[in-house]
Design a protein around this motif. Structure first.
Motif, PDB file in Angstrom:
ATOM      1  N   VAL A  18      10.200  18.952  -8.876  1.00 26.95           N
ATOM      2  CA  VAL A  18      10.418  17.511  -9.097  1.00 26.95           C
ATOM      3  C   VAL A  18      11.079  16.898  -7.865  1.00 26.95           C
ATOM      4  CG1 VAL A  18      11.671  15.814 -10.488  1.00 26.95           C
ATOM      5  CG2 VAL A  18      10.513  17.725 -11.601  1.00 26.95           C
ATOM      6  N   TRP A  19      12.042  17.602  -7.300  1.00 27.37           N
ATOM      7  CA  TRP A  19      12.740  17.132  -6.107  1.00 27.37           C
ATOM      8  C   TRP A  19      11.742  16.959  -4.952  1.00 27.37           C
ATOM      9  CZ3 TRP A  19      17.347  15.203  -4.926  1.00 27.37           C
ATOM     10  CH2 TRP A  19      17.762  15.213  -3.608  1.00 27.37           C
ATOM     11  N   GLU A  20      10.823  17.904  -4.811  1.00 28.30           N
ATOM     12  CA  GLU A  20       9.813  17.828  -3.767  1.00 28.30           C
ATOM     13  C   GLU A  20       8.884  16.632  -3.985  1.00 28.30           C
ATOM     14  OE1 GLU A  20       6.081  20.435  -2.067  1.00 28.30           O
ATOM     15  OE2 GLU A  20       7.545  21.417  -3.345  1.00 28.30           O
ATOM     16  N   ALA A  21       8.473  16.399  -5.208  1.00 32.34           N
ATOM     17  CA  ALA A  21       7.589  15.266  -5.512  1.00 32.34           C
ATOM     18  C   ALA A  21       8.286  13.944  -5.230  1.00 32.34           C
ATOM     19  CB  ALA A  21       7.140  15.329  -6.968  1.00 32.34           C
ATOM     20  N   VAL A  22       9.534  13.845  -5.638  1.00 32.57           N
ATOM     21  CA  VAL A  22      10.295  12.610  -5.394  1.00 32.57           C
ATOM     22  C   VAL A  22      10.526  12.420  -3.897  1.00 32.57           C
ATOM     23  CG1 VAL A  22      12.523  11.490  -5.781  1.00 32.57           C
ATOM     24  CG2 VAL A  22      11.335  12.575  -7.677  1.00 32.57           C
ATOM     25  N   GLY A  23      10.745  13.515  -3.175  1.00 32.51           N
ATOM     26  CA  GLY A  23      10.921  13.421  -1.727  1.00 32.51           C
ATOM     27  C   GLY A  23       9.681  12.916  -1.019  1.00 32.51           C
ATOM     28  N   ARG A  24       8.519  13.410  -1.436  1.00 33.76           N
ATOM     29  CA  ARG A  24       7.264  12.918  -0.830  1.00 33.76           C
ATOM     30  C   ARG A  24       7.068  11.434  -1.145  1.00 33.76           C
ATOM     31  NH1 ARG A  24       5.092  17.755  -2.960  1.00 33.76           N
ATOM     32  NH2 ARG A  24       3.975  16.518  -4.493  1.00 33.76           N
ATOM     33  N   GLY A  25       7.396  11.026  -2.357  1.00 36.82           N
ATOM     34  CA  GLY A  25       7.302   9.604  -2.706  1.00 36.82           C
ATOM     35  C   GLY A  25       8.306   8.763  -1.941  1.00 36.82           C
ATOM     36  N   ALA A  26       9.489   9.332  -1.687  1.00 41.44           N
ATOM     37  CA  ALA A  26      10.520   8.600  -0.951  1.00 41.44           C
ATOM     38  C   ALA A  26      10.107   8.356   0.497  1.00 41.44           C
ATOM     39  CB  ALA A  26      11.840   9.358  -1.005  1.00 41.44           C
ATOM     40  N   LEU A  27       9.346   9.268   1.068  1.00 44.98           N
ATOM     41  CA  LEU A  27       8.859   9.038   2.437  1.00 44.98           C
ATOM     42  C   LEU A  27       7.905   7.849   2.486  1.00 44.98           C
ATOM     43  CD1 LEU A  27       8.287  12.705   3.627  1.00 44.98           C
ATOM     44  CD2 LEU A  27      10.096  11.135   4.333  1.00 44.98           C
ATOM     45  N   HIS A  28       7.055   7.729   1.480  1.00 44.56           N
ATOM     46  CA  HIS A  28       6.189   6.540   1.384  1.00 44.56           C
ATOM     47  C   HIS A  28       7.035   5.282   1.220  1.00 44.56           C
ATOM     48  CE1 HIS A  28       2.938   9.413   0.619  1.00 44.56           C
ATOM     49  NE2 HIS A  28       2.106   8.428   0.870  1.00 44.56           N
ATOM     50  N   ALA A  29       8.053   5.372   0.372  1.00 46.21           N
ATOM     51  CA  ALA A  29       8.921   4.206   0.132  1.00 46.21           C
ATOM     52  C   ALA A  29       9.673   3.813   1.398  1.00 46.21           C
ATOM     53  CB  ALA A  29       9.899   4.509  -1.002  1.00 46.21           C
ATOM     54  N   LEU A  30      10.121   4.795   2.161  1.00 49.02           N
ATOM     55  CA  LEU A  30      10.820   4.506   3.413  1.00 49.02           C
ATOM     56  C   LEU A  30       9.892   3.810   4.407  1.00 49.02           C
ATOM     57  CD1 LEU A  30      13.453   4.855   4.996  1.00 49.02           C
ATOM     58  CD2 LEU A  30      12.602   7.073   5.744  1.00 49.02           C
ATOM     59  N   LEU A  31       8.667   4.267   4.471  1.00 52.14           N
ATOM     60  CA  LEU A  31       7.695   3.624   5.348  1.00 52.14           C
ATOM     61  C   LEU A  31       7.386   2.204   4.858  1.00 52.14           C
ATOM     62  CD1 LEU A  31       6.005   3.980   7.858  1.00 52.14           C
ATOM     63  CD2 LEU A  31       4.254   5.057   6.469  1.00 52.14           C
ATOM     64  N   ALA A  32       7.272   2.020   3.555  1.00 57.53           N
ATOM     65  CA  ALA A  32       7.047   0.673   3.007  1.00 57.53           C
ATOM     66  C   ALA A  32       8.220  -0.240   3.347  1.00 57.53           C
ATOM     67  CB  ALA A  32       6.856   0.755   1.493  1.00 57.53           C
TER      68      ALA A  32
ATOM     69  N   PHE B 280       0.832  -1.204   0.000  1.00 54.39           N
ATOM     70  CA  PHE B 280       0.000   0.000   0.000  1.00 54.39           C
ATOM     71  C   PHE B 280       0.865   1.253   0.000  1.00 54.39           C
ATOM     72  CE2 PHE B 280      -1.647   3.403   2.730  1.00 54.39           C
ATOM     73  CZ  PHE B 280      -2.646   3.870   1.894  1.00 54.39           C
ATOM     74  N   PHE B 281       1.856   1.307   0.877  1.00 56.17           N
ATOM     75  CA  PHE B 281       2.689   2.511   0.951  1.00 56.17           C
ATOM     76  C   PHE B 281       3.639   2.617  -0.232  1.00 56.17           C
ATOM     77  CE2 PHE B 281       1.186   2.499   5.306  1.00 56.17           C
ATOM     78  CZ  PHE B 281       0.837   3.834   5.434  1.00 56.17           C
ATOM     79  N   ALA B 282       4.109   1.500  -0.767  1.00 53.67           N
ATOM     80  CA  ALA B 282       4.956   1.572  -1.965  1.00 53.67           C
ATOM     81  C   ALA B 282       4.148   2.101  -3.152  1.00 53.67           C
ATOM     82  CB  ALA B 282       5.533   0.193  -2.278  1.00 53.67           C
ATOM     83  N   LEU B 283       2.955   1.574  -3.343  1.00 53.04           N
ATOM     84  CA  LEU B 283       2.098   2.056  -4.426  1.00 53.04           C
ATOM     85  C   LEU B 283       1.671   3.505  -4.189  1.00 53.04           C
ATOM     86  CD1 LEU B 283       0.678   1.377  -7.060  1.00 53.04           C
ATOM     87  CD2 LEU B 283      -1.255   0.551  -5.719  1.00 53.04           C
ATOM     88  N   GLY B 284       1.439   3.860  -2.941  1.00 54.67           N
ATOM     89  CA  GLY B 284       1.110   5.238  -2.600  1.00 54.67           C
ATOM     90  C   GLY B 284       2.241   6.197  -2.950  1.00 54.67           C
ATOM     91  N   GLY B 285       3.476   5.766  -2.755  1.00 55.66           N
ATOM     92  CA  GLY B 285       4.626   6.595  -3.129  1.00 55.66           C
ATOM     93  C   GLY B 285       4.732   6.790  -4.624  1.00 55.66           C
TER      94      GLY B 285
END
Length: 127
Positions: free
Chosen positions: A37-51, A12-17
């Protein structure tokens, strides 16, 4: 390999990222600038870190995921309701799509993360 039951919250969190990055990049004006772009990737990386933390069965990540899920269960019905009733302000498509993805997912994920089974799956401390 983690035990059965760990893949659902992590997925769920990986797909959310991925959804966060894709929708954010879709809405950015062209040509793309570095900082948005950096901000968007950073928000996705937080989801990936949680996943990643959920996949590795970190108890702290389970707690963060529960708080995130509870916040989304409270916030997204309001967002969807305002968008459906045409509130006097504009909602980007990404906010509505993210709401439609996260609300049902978090409604399923939150009770699971609170269960005794999840407590047994996530016994490890963060460090």
């Amino acid at each position: 390999m983690p035990p059965r039951g760990v893949w659902l919250p992590a997925a769920f969190f990986a797909l959310g990222g991925v959804l966060e990055v894709a929708l954010s990049l879709h809405e950015l004006p062209r040509p793309l600038a570095f900082w948005p772009v950096w901000e968007a990737v950073g928000r996705g990386a937080l989801h990936a870190l949680l996943a990643w933390g959920l996949w590795h069965r970190k108890a702290f990540c389970r707690t963060v995921a529960m708080v995130y899920s509870l916040a989304m269960i409270v916030m997204h019905p309001i967002v969807i309701g305002l968008a459906l009733f045409r509130a006097p302000f504009h909602f980007p498509v990404s906010v509505v799509v993210r709401s439609l993805y996260e609300l049902p997912s978090c409604a399923v994920l939150f009770p699971f993360l609170r269960s005794a089974r999840a407590a047994a799956l996530y016994p490890r401390s963060l460090l």
